[in-house]
Design a protein around this motif. Structure first.
Motif, short mmCIF file in Angstrom:
data_model
loop_
_atom_site.label_atom_id
_atom_site.label_comp_id
_atom_site.label_asym_id
_atom_site.label_seq_id
_atom_site.Cartn_x
_atom_site.Cartn_y
_atom_site.Cartn_z
N PRO A 94 56.02 22.73 9.43
CA PRO A 94 56.94 22.89 10.56
C PRO A 94 56.32 22.57 11.92
CG PRO A 94 56.08 25.02 9.97
CD PRO A 94 55.55 24.05 8.94
N ASP A 95 54.97 22.47 11.98
CA ASP A 95 54.30 22.16 13.24
C ASP A 95 52.86 21.78 12.93
OD1 ASP A 95 52.90 24.70 12.91
OD2 ASP A 95 54.70 25.66 13.72
N CYS A 122 56.57 33.68 16.75
CA CYS A 122 56.55 32.22 16.70
C CYS A 122 57.12 31.63 17.99
CB CYS A 122 57.42 31.72 15.54
SG CYS A 122 57.26 32.68 14.03
N PRO A 123 56.72 30.43 18.35
CA PRO A 123 55.86 29.50 17.65
C PRO A 123 54.37 29.86 17.78
CG PRO A 123 56.62 28.53 19.72
CD PRO A 123 57.31 29.86 19.58
N TYR A 125 55.54 27.99 14.19
CA TYR A 125 56.37 28.47 13.10
C TYR A 125 55.55 28.63 11.82
CZ TYR A 125 59.32 26.82 16.77
OH TYR A 125 59.85 26.63 18.02
N PHE A 146 61.02 35.30 17.42
CA PHE A 146 61.07 33.91 17.88
C PHE A 146 61.15 33.84 19.40
CE2 PHE A 146 62.33 33.59 13.49
CZ PHE A 146 61.70 32.43 13.07
N TRP A 150 63.39 27.26 16.34
CA TRP A 150 62.64 26.54 15.32
C TRP A 150 63.14 25.10 15.19
CZ3 TRP A 150 60.45 29.29 10.43
CH2 TRP A 150 59.75 28.39 9.64
N THR A 151 64.44 24.89 15.13
CA THR A 151 64.99 23.56 14.83
C THR A 151 65.64 22.88 16.03
OG1 THR A 151 67.12 24.48 14.12
CG2 THR A 151 65.40 24.21 12.44
N ASN A 153 64.33 23.17 19.38
CA ASN A 153 63.40 23.36 20.49
C ASN A 153 63.33 22.08 21.33
OD1 ASN A 153 61.25 23.86 22.19
ND2 ASN A 153 59.97 24.78 20.62
N ASN A 167 62.59 20.29 7.96
CA ASN A 167 62.31 21.38 8.90
C ASN A 167 63.34 22.49 8.77
OD1 ASN A 167 60.63 22.43 10.96
ND2 ASN A 167 62.10 21.79 12.52
N ALA A 171 62.78 26.40 7.68
CA ALA A 171 63.26 27.48 8.53
C ALA A 171 64.18 28.41 7.75
CB ALA A 171 63.99 26.91 9.75
#
Length: 406
Positions: A94-95, A122-123, A125, A146, A150-151, A153, A167, A171
């Protein structure tokens, strides 16, 4: 009650990614929370604030994974001035902290098998995925927090469809495992609910710690109107070009930047002839940065109108509220604008409106000259202590409920 905590950033790492978990654990420890924090090696992050280490609660052990688990450390060696590397999202999900997941989860499971719950902020993630692995291994409640979406950003590039699908799957799988999820604003919480409609979701915004402002020396009177910007200025995201343009047209205004900045900023300052009116102070320890804000007259907030920007509030907005100085916000419609609408001495203008920026600076200069700038005395609404107590009460209910089921 014992917590196994996953926070990639933790003091002496600096910045908002380290401050939120630090303050949350500090105040929750006053309510009886103890445990272990799993975080990255000190050398895996290039923003350091040793002053924060004195606030780490004695009831928490801090364990760090081996160095060089952050691929950005390699990029920083090749490009010392690099602030972020969004291109890495095209190669690792995810990162770019994905290599941290396995060693971090293993370290936590071995360090605190007697934990009552697992918490990740997070982040990155990857911290949530490491925490999920540990929670599964120990059969414990999983609590996620959070600070950014996550998706969606806006700080990340728009990925190709296959990347976005992967992704989202990561998540969804991680968030649905959680027993409680918190987000810093409503937009993030709405996204979480779409992934996990049956999971408890609560908004715990960022905030400020009133004691961080105790003893600051506030400016009696500067020679000229002085703006203050806290935090990193990125070369292509939230770059305050309209502010620079307006300053070039309105003399008698100074800007102090307490944070990292790109080469683009120094080039633009030189090109606009603002070298003697903008102070680039670099990253400062938290307390020192707040003192610079106290020495200034106006706090500056800039968010550009990019897709996904609705969900941005930024940690600095709450520090500005704590300072109490007037806030000049260049903001699109969204969470940050909604936040500042409730602050009586905040001025909100469109982020790309140079004319409005010039008008605001001229009016603020006149108000400053008349010694009529109004400070706002903050209430406890955004106190980090109150937020930590609210969070810990929810956690206790989740843990008690899970224990009752066994």
């Amino acid at each position: 009650m014992k917590a196994l905590v996953y926070s990639f950033y933790f003091p002496p790492h600096g910045g908002p990614g380290a401050i939120r978990p630090l303050k949350m654990l500090k105040y929750a420890s006053e309510q009886g929370l103890e445990g272990t924090v799993i975080c990255a090696a000190e050398g895996d992050y290039n923003v350091r604030d040793d002053s924060l280490t004195v606030e780490i609660p004695a009831s928490f052990e801090v364990l760090r994974t081996p160095e060089r688990l952050d691929p950005l450390s390699f990029i920083r060696k090749r490009k010392p001035g690099a602030i972020h590397a969004p291109i890495s999202d095209y190669f690792v999900l995810p990162d770019n902290k994905i290599w941290w997941i396995r060693p971090a989860s293993k370290l936590g499971v071995m360090a605190l098998p007697s934990a009552d719950f697992v918490w990740a902020t997070c982040p990155p993630y990857s911290a949530a995925m490491a925490a999920r692995r540990a929670a599964d291994a120990l059969n414990l409640p999983l609590i996620l927090d959070f600070r950014d979406s996550w998706t969606e950003n806006p700080m990340r590039p728009k990925l190709p469809l296959p990347h976005r699908l992967v992704n989202r799957r990561l998540a969804r799988k991680t968030i649905r495992r959680a027993d409680l999820i918190t987000g810093v604003n409503d937009a993030i919480c709405d996204e979480i609910r779409r992934f996990a409609p049956k999971s408890p979701v609560a908004c715990i915004p960022n905030g400020y710690a009133p004691e961080d402002f105790e003893g600051l020396d506030f400016a009696e009177k500067n020679d000229e109107l002085t703006l203050f910007y806290l935090g990193t200025i990125y070369p292509d995201i939230r770059y305050p070009w309209p502010v620079l343009e307006a300053m070039a047209e309105v003399p008698g205004v100074r800007l102090r930047v307490a944070g990292r900045y790109p080469q683009r900023l120094t080039d633009d300052i030189a090109r606009l002839g603002l070298g003697d009116r903008i102070d680039l102070l670099g990253f400062l320890p938290h307390r020192e940065a707040l003192q610079v804000g106290a020495d200034s007259d106006i706090s500056l907030l800039y968010i550009d109108p990019r897709p996904g920007g609705r969900g941005l509030t930024t940690c600095k907005a709450y520090e500005y509220i704590g300072l109490g100085n007037p806030i000049l916000g260049f903001l699109p419609e969204g969470e940050a604008m909604d936040l500042l609408r409730d602050i009586p001495n905040a001025i909100i203008i469109a982020p790309e409106d140079k004319g409005a920026a010039m008008t605001s600076l001229i009016e603020l200069k006149e108000t400053f000259a008349a010694n009529a700038l109004v400070k706002h005395i903050p209430t406890g609404r955004y106190s980090r202590k109150n937020q930590a107590e609210e969070w810990f009460e929810m956690v206790r209910e989740i843990v008690s409920s899970r224990k009752g089921e066994k």
